[in-house]
Design an enzyme around this catalytic site. Structure first.
Site, PDB file in Angstrom:
ATOM      1  N   GLU A 150       0.806  -1.046   0.236  1.00 54.44           N
ATOM      2  CA  GLU A 150       0.144   0.107   0.032  1.00 54.44           C
ATOM      3  C   GLU A 150       0.884   1.272   0.099  1.00 54.44           C
ATOM      4  O   GLU A 150       0.609   2.337   0.572  1.00 54.44           O
ATOM      5  CB  GLU A 150      -0.982  -0.171   1.105  1.00 54.44           C
ATOM      6  CG  GLU A 150      -1.937  -1.313   0.834  1.00 54.44           C
ATOM      7  CD  GLU A 150      -3.118  -1.232   1.745  1.00 54.44           C
ATOM      8  OE1 GLU A 150      -3.589   0.008   1.788  1.00 54.44           O
ATOM      9  OE2 GLU A 150      -3.726  -2.175   1.821  1.00 54.44           O
TER      10      GLU A 150
HETATM   11  N1  CAA Z   1      -6.098  11.767  -3.507  1.00 52.25           N
HETATM   12  C1  CAA Z   1      -6.688  12.097  -4.879  1.00 52.25           C
HETATM   13  N2  CAA Z   1      -5.685  12.422  -5.886  1.00 52.25           N
HETATM   14  C2  CAA Z   1      -4.473  12.338  -5.864  1.00 52.25           C
HETATM   15  C3  CAA Z   1      -4.018  11.881  -4.742  1.00 52.25           C
HETATM   16  C4  CAA Z   1      -4.814  11.362  -3.407  1.00 52.25           C
HETATM   17  N3  CAA Z   1      -3.973  11.184  -2.400  1.00 52.25           N
HETATM   18  N4  CAA Z   1      -2.597  11.674  -4.962  1.00 52.25           N
HETATM   19  C5  CAA Z   1      -2.415  12.053  -6.432  1.00 52.25           C
HETATM   20  N5  CAA Z   1      -3.485  12.434  -6.818  1.00 52.25           N
HETATM   21  C6  CAA Z   1      -3.612  12.818  -8.040  1.00 52.25           C
HETATM   22  C7  CAA Z   1      -2.931  14.315  -8.395  1.00 52.25           C
HETATM   23  O1  CAA Z   1      -3.751  15.298  -7.761  1.00 52.25           O
HETATM   24  C8  CAA Z   1      -2.887  14.240  -9.675  1.00 52.25           C
HETATM   25  O2  CAA Z   1      -3.993  14.723 -10.566  1.00 52.25           O
HETATM   26  P1  CAA Z   1      -3.846  16.323 -11.037  1.00 52.25           P
HETATM   27  O3  CAA Z   1      -2.780  15.861 -12.411  1.00 52.25           O
HETATM   28  O4  CAA Z   1      -5.236  16.346 -11.824  1.00 52.25           O
HETATM   29  O5  CAA Z   1      -3.441  17.246 -10.201  1.00 52.25           O
HETATM   30  C9  CAA Z   1      -2.620  12.652 -10.320  1.00 52.25           C
HETATM   31  O6  CAA Z   1      -3.343  11.922  -9.068  1.00 52.25           O
HETATM   32  C10 CAA Z   1      -1.305  12.493 -10.241  1.00 52.25           C
HETATM   33  O7  CAA Z   1      -0.467  12.753  -9.194  1.00 52.25           O
HETATM   34  P2  CAA Z   1       1.224  12.617  -9.103  1.00 52.25           P
HETATM   35  O8  CAA Z   1       1.589  13.272 -10.267  1.00 52.25           O
HETATM   36  O9  CAA Z   1       1.500  13.048  -7.514  1.00 52.25           O
HETATM   37  O10 CAA Z   1       1.349  10.938  -9.189  1.00 52.25           O
HETATM   38  P3  CAA Z   1       2.544  10.255  -9.461  1.00 52.25           P
HETATM   39  O11 CAA Z   1       2.272   9.543 -10.596  1.00 52.25           O
HETATM   40  O12 CAA Z   1       3.943  11.153  -9.324  1.00 52.25           O
HETATM   41  O13 CAA Z   1       2.439   9.239  -8.161  1.00 52.25           O
HETATM   42  C11 CAA Z   1       2.799   8.445  -6.023  1.00 52.25           C
HETATM   43  C12 CAA Z   1       2.759   9.525  -6.716  1.00 52.25           C
HETATM   44  C13 CAA Z   1       2.739   8.873  -4.499  1.00 52.25           C
HETATM   45  C14 CAA Z   1       4.201   7.765  -6.005  1.00 52.25           C
HETATM   46  C15 CAA Z   1       1.559   7.212  -6.526  1.00 52.25           C
HETATM   47  O14 CAA Z   1       1.848   6.591  -7.364  1.00 52.25           O
HETATM   48  C16 CAA Z   1       1.552   6.179  -5.328  1.00 52.25           C
HETATM   49  O15 CAA Z   1       1.217   6.130  -4.205  1.00 52.25           O
HETATM   50  N6  CAA Z   1       2.524   4.904  -5.658  1.00 52.25           N
HETATM   51  C17 CAA Z   1       2.212   3.834  -4.817  1.00 52.25           C
HETATM   52  C18 CAA Z   1       1.163   2.964  -5.314  1.00 52.25           C
HETATM   53  C19 CAA Z   1       0.638   2.024  -4.054  1.00 52.25           C
HETATM   54  O16 CAA Z   1       0.562   2.398  -3.061  1.00 52.25           O
HETATM   55  N7  CAA Z   1       0.394   0.730  -4.552  1.00 52.25           N
HETATM   56  C20 CAA Z   1      -0.175  -0.387  -3.395  1.00 52.25           C
HETATM   57  C21 CAA Z   1      -0.910  -1.286  -4.212  1.00 52.25           C
HETATM   58  S1  CAA Z   1      -2.252  -1.800  -3.662  1.00 52.25           S
HETATM   59  C22 CAA Z   1      -1.642  -2.917  -2.354  1.00 52.25           C
HETATM   60  O17 CAA Z   1      -0.602  -3.011  -1.807  1.00 52.25           O
HETATM   61  C23 CAA Z   1      -2.752  -3.498  -1.378  1.00 52.25           C
HETATM   62  C24 CAA Z   1      -2.553  -4.898  -1.243  1.00 52.25           C
HETATM   63  O18 CAA Z   1      -2.773  -5.757  -1.788  1.00 52.25           O
HETATM   64  C25 CAA Z   1      -2.230  -5.111   0.501  1.00 52.25           C
END
Ligand code: CAA
Length: 379
Positions: free
Chosen positions: A363
């Protein structure tokens, strides 16, 4: 910040604590050794209303609040982190996405089954080439008349092998990049969805984690979750909630390990005195206690931010980072304090240490949590 629990929160905590102590803990080691998911206990949690704690009763939820749900994940994870993550994925990720982004028809169709545990759910975001960079989705969804056709592969999906309902992310318009991702509710009986490899893991050995294969999978258009192109925001917002669940899981693992080692420190004597009477060892316990208390505040604060309608991306990231690092720290130190006994399977600490590791990874790795926090500082 008022951390006085309400009567309802205390009741949930007490009820889940008793169930975890009496029914979940006694089989945790066996599940770890056999790799068999404790389905009977998990289904019981659904029957007792634990899956639907933060959702309204009209959808078969328990009508409680997010902190009550978080207390439930914490209590269960003290006894068995495998059951803790299965609950968190069911509630925060699968139901969390459906509840927050579905229309009324979808809510009526999916929430009651998931709240009651008649149906189990998962969250299909990660792909072989889209892990931390979740925007790099390669699964494609093509609209054809009244349905979408999904093709692609998801990996490391917790609960996938036991799920009836899948929240799946796919590209509906590759040219739009992150704004071309959409979310779908997919049922296990839809044509073209199957489970691939089920993973053999270091810890959480009974958690069912596997691949999802989508081969010309037909999904009715009405199963689009939210609007086309809004999938990435749905994934990120849902993960903000999920990270509080993982934080609670980390906190629970740390507390469970602390309780075990505290008893051992009182019982075990070396050089004629109990272990806790050695100042150096007592200080190790003090350091664990401090980290647990810090994590507890951050976890409850994040839950309250979500419940009370404040922004919670950053508080969830802080809680997840702190509590899961705390889980790794406490379990490692506890194994150390137990010496050779800590390393063998007669005691639960070695399992807890293996279980703790993944909480720093899934996550969003704890490096991703730093990205979320630093991004917020400089936005
Ligand atoms: N809430 C709402 N929207 C969001 C947001 C949030 N928390 N974070 C980003 N966004 C939106 C941004 O506003 C942006 O939109 P706009 O262009 O309209 O402004 C868009 O999303 C892109 O944002 P970023 O440019 O910041 O995105 P990024 O590609 O640079 O990624 C990151 C940022 C934090 C690294 C993200 O990709 C991330 O969280 N990666 C990790 C993924 C993850 O957690 N995977 C887990 C998988 S599920 C799992 O593990 C479950 C399981 O089985 C246990």
């Amino acid at each position: 910040m008022n951390f006085q629990f309400t009567k309802e929160q205390e009741l949930v905590r007490q009820m889940v604590r008793e169930f975890a102590e009496n029914e979940i803990k006694p089989i945790a080691a066996e599940s770890d050794q056999t790799g068999e998911f404790p389905m009977e206990n998990f289904k019981k949690l659904g029957k007792y209303g634990c899956f639907g704690i933060p959702f309204p009763t009209e959808y078969e939820g328990a009508g409680g609040d997010y902190l009550s749900y978080i207390l439930a994940v914490e209590e269960i994870s003290k006894a068995c982190a495998t059951t803790g993550i299965a609950l968190s994925v069911q509630t925060s990720l699968c139901m969390g996405a459906i509840w927050a982004f579905s229309n009324e028809e979808q809510k009526k169709k999916y929430m009651p089954g998931l709240c009651s545990g008649r149906k189990l759910g998962c969250f299909g975001l990660t792909e072989p080439n889209a892990g931390t960079d979740a925007s790099g989705q390669q699964t494609i969804a093509t609209k054809e008349g009244d349905h979408y056709v999904l093709n692609g592969q998801k990996c490391f999906i917790t609960n996938a092998p036991i799920a009836d309902v899948f929240v799946i992310f796919a590209m509906t318009d590759k040219s739009k990049g992150v704004k071309g991702i959409s979310a779908f509710i997919v049922e296990k009986d839809f044509p073209g969805i199957s489970i691939g490899k089920v993973e053999d893991k270091m810890g959480l050995r009974a958690a069912q984690v596997g691949e999802i294969i989508l081969e010309n999978c037909i999904v009715p258009a009405e199963n689009l979750l939210g609007r086309e192109g809004r999938g990435f925001g749905i994934a990120m917002k849902t993960l903000d909630g999920g990270r509080i669940g993982v934080a609670a899981q980390g906190l629970g693992i740390a507390e469970g390990a602390f309780n075990e080692i505290k008893e051992y420190m009182k019982e075990r004597k070396q050089f004629g005195k109990q272990l806790f009477k050695f100042q150096g060892l007592g200080w190790m316990m003090a350091e664990m206690d401090l980290k647990i208390e810090q994590a507890r505040y951050l976890v409850y604060k994040a839950a309250m931010d979500k419940e009370q309608g404040r922004s919670y991306s950053v508080s969830a990231a802080r809680a997840k980072w702190a509590a899961t690092d705390c889980a790794m720290y406490v379990t490692t130190e506890a194994v150390q304090l137990m010496g050779g006994y800590g390393y063998i399977k007669d005691y639960s600490l070695e399992r807890m240490m293996r279980d703790a590791k993944i909480t720093q990874i899934y996550e969003g790795t704890n490096q991703v949590q730093r990205m979320v926090i630093s991004g917020n500082i400089f936005k």
